[in-house]
Scaffold this motif. Structure first.
Motif, short mmCIF file in Angstrom:
data_model
loop_
_atom_site.label_atom_id
_atom_site.label_comp_id
_atom_site.label_asym_id
_atom_site.label_seq_id
_atom_site.Cartn_x
_atom_site.Cartn_y
_atom_site.Cartn_z
N SER A 47 0.84 -1.21 0.00
CA SER A 47 0.00 0.00 0.00
C SER A 47 0.87 1.25 0.00
O SER A 47 0.52 2.26 -0.62
CB SER A 47 -0.93 0.02 1.22
OG SER A 47 -1.82 -1.05 1.17
N GLN A 89 -7.28 0.76 -0.17
CA GLN A 89 -7.59 -0.50 0.51
C GLN A 89 -8.88 -0.36 1.33
O GLN A 89 -9.65 -1.31 1.42
CB GLN A 89 -6.40 -0.89 1.40
CG GLN A 89 -6.45 -2.32 1.89
CD GLN A 89 -5.09 -2.81 2.41
OE1 GLN A 89 -4.08 -2.10 2.37
NE2 GLN A 89 -5.07 -4.04 2.90
N ASP A 159 -5.93 -1.63 -4.68
CA ASP A 159 -5.32 -2.12 -3.43
C ASP A 159 -6.23 -3.16 -2.76
O ASP A 159 -7.21 -2.82 -2.11
CB ASP A 159 -5.04 -0.96 -2.48
CG ASP A 159 -3.99 -1.33 -1.43
OD1 ASP A 159 -3.76 -2.54 -1.21
OD2 ASP A 159 -3.40 -0.41 -0.82
N GLU A 160 -5.90 -4.41 -2.95
CA GLU A 160 -6.64 -5.56 -2.39
C GLU A 160 -8.15 -5.46 -2.65
O GLU A 160 -8.94 -5.45 -1.72
CB GLU A 160 -6.34 -5.71 -0.89
CG GLU A 160 -4.84 -5.90 -0.66
CD GLU A 160 -4.50 -6.64 0.62
OE1 GLU A 160 -5.35 -7.42 1.11
OE2 GLU A 160 -3.37 -6.46 1.10
#
Ligand code: ATP
Ligand code: MG
Length: 234
Positions: A47, A89, A159-160
């Motif tokens: 991140s 995220q 991000d994820e």
């Protein structure tokens, strides 16, 4: 598909938070239309790298160039205007905005508009008048990706995107991201814990360990050597 000149160049990047150094001498390139899986254990700096690309943490050394120009003096807002889209995220939803309002608040003209977004995410079309706080986790993640696409970025940072979602939703999102990469030719950097799934849809992979690259190359060899992947990531 790759062109000779990369659109993103990261060279010997050192970055972190204040005095604390998280990324240490990190280098990689991305060609237009290329996709990069950004992998590694929890807390290795994935991140942080996306935050560095957005100009949201402390730059401590090295170069970041986007379309042949340094980004170092370019603020976050301008980076977005230059075509870098970021899906953080944490999914930021506004409880009192509808799905449609989330999508249209910061739209810019291009390939993605409401009609094409609803085609990509039929579920969001069904939910277009629902409020942000009336959505499932999977639907919220779809809104987050759709909202970033509505700005029509040239590079999408994810991000994820599949974190904490049910397996069936993971499959649905994976299919959408695969389509963006393989059919739409979007340039994508995708952070994920689902390493094998991500490697199966990306061309390139960068594996971090404590802020340094421990693998940078094609995704395919990592998929073909599960022991090596395991050693690097798990
Ligand atoms: P995860 O898979 O858990 O999301 P990650 O690879 O994305 O992990 P980062 O969030 O980049 O990891 O964190 C890397 C390191 O930076 C960690 O040691 C973390 O504690 C630290 N860190 C993250 N955000 C901050 C912050 N705002 N201030 C100070 N340190 C931070
Ligand atoms: Mg992270």
């Amino acid at each position: 598909m790759s062109k000779s000149k990369p659109c993103l160049v990261v060279d010997s990047l050192c970055a972190g938070y204040g005095e604390s150094r998280i990324l240490d001498q990190l280098s990689f390139n991305l060609d237009e239309g290329q996709s990069l899986a950004l992998l590694g254990r929890n807390g290795v700096g994935k991140s942080t790298l996306l935050l560095s690309l957005m100009g949201l943490n402390t730059h401590q050394g090295g170069r970041i160039e986007w379309q042949s120009k340094s980004l170092l003096k370019v603020d976050t807002h301008q980076r977005a205007a230059l075509g870098i889209g970021w899906v953080p995220q944490e999914r930021y939803m506004f409880p009192s905005l509808t799905v449609e309002e989330h999508l249209t608040v910061i739209a810019r003209p291009g390939r993605w508009d409401l009609a094409s977004i609803y085609q990509l995410f039929p579920r969001l079309k069904e939910r277009q008048q629902n409020m942000g706080n009336q959505l499932s986790g999977g639907e919220q993640q779809m809104v987050a990706i759709a909202r970033a696409l509505m700005v029509n970025p040239k590079l999408l940072l994810l991000d994820e995107p599949m974190e904490g979602l049910a397996p069936i939703i993971v499959q649905e999102l994976l299919a959408v991201i695969k389509r963006l990469i393989q059919e739409e030719g979007l340039t994508v950097i995708m952070v994920e814990q689902h390493a094998r799934m991500t490697l199966s849809i990306t061309e390139q992979a960068l594996v971090l360990d404590r802020g340094q690259a421990v693998y940078y190359g094609s995704s395919a060899p990592l998929l073909a050597e599960p022991d090596n992947l395991e050693r690097l990531i798990f």
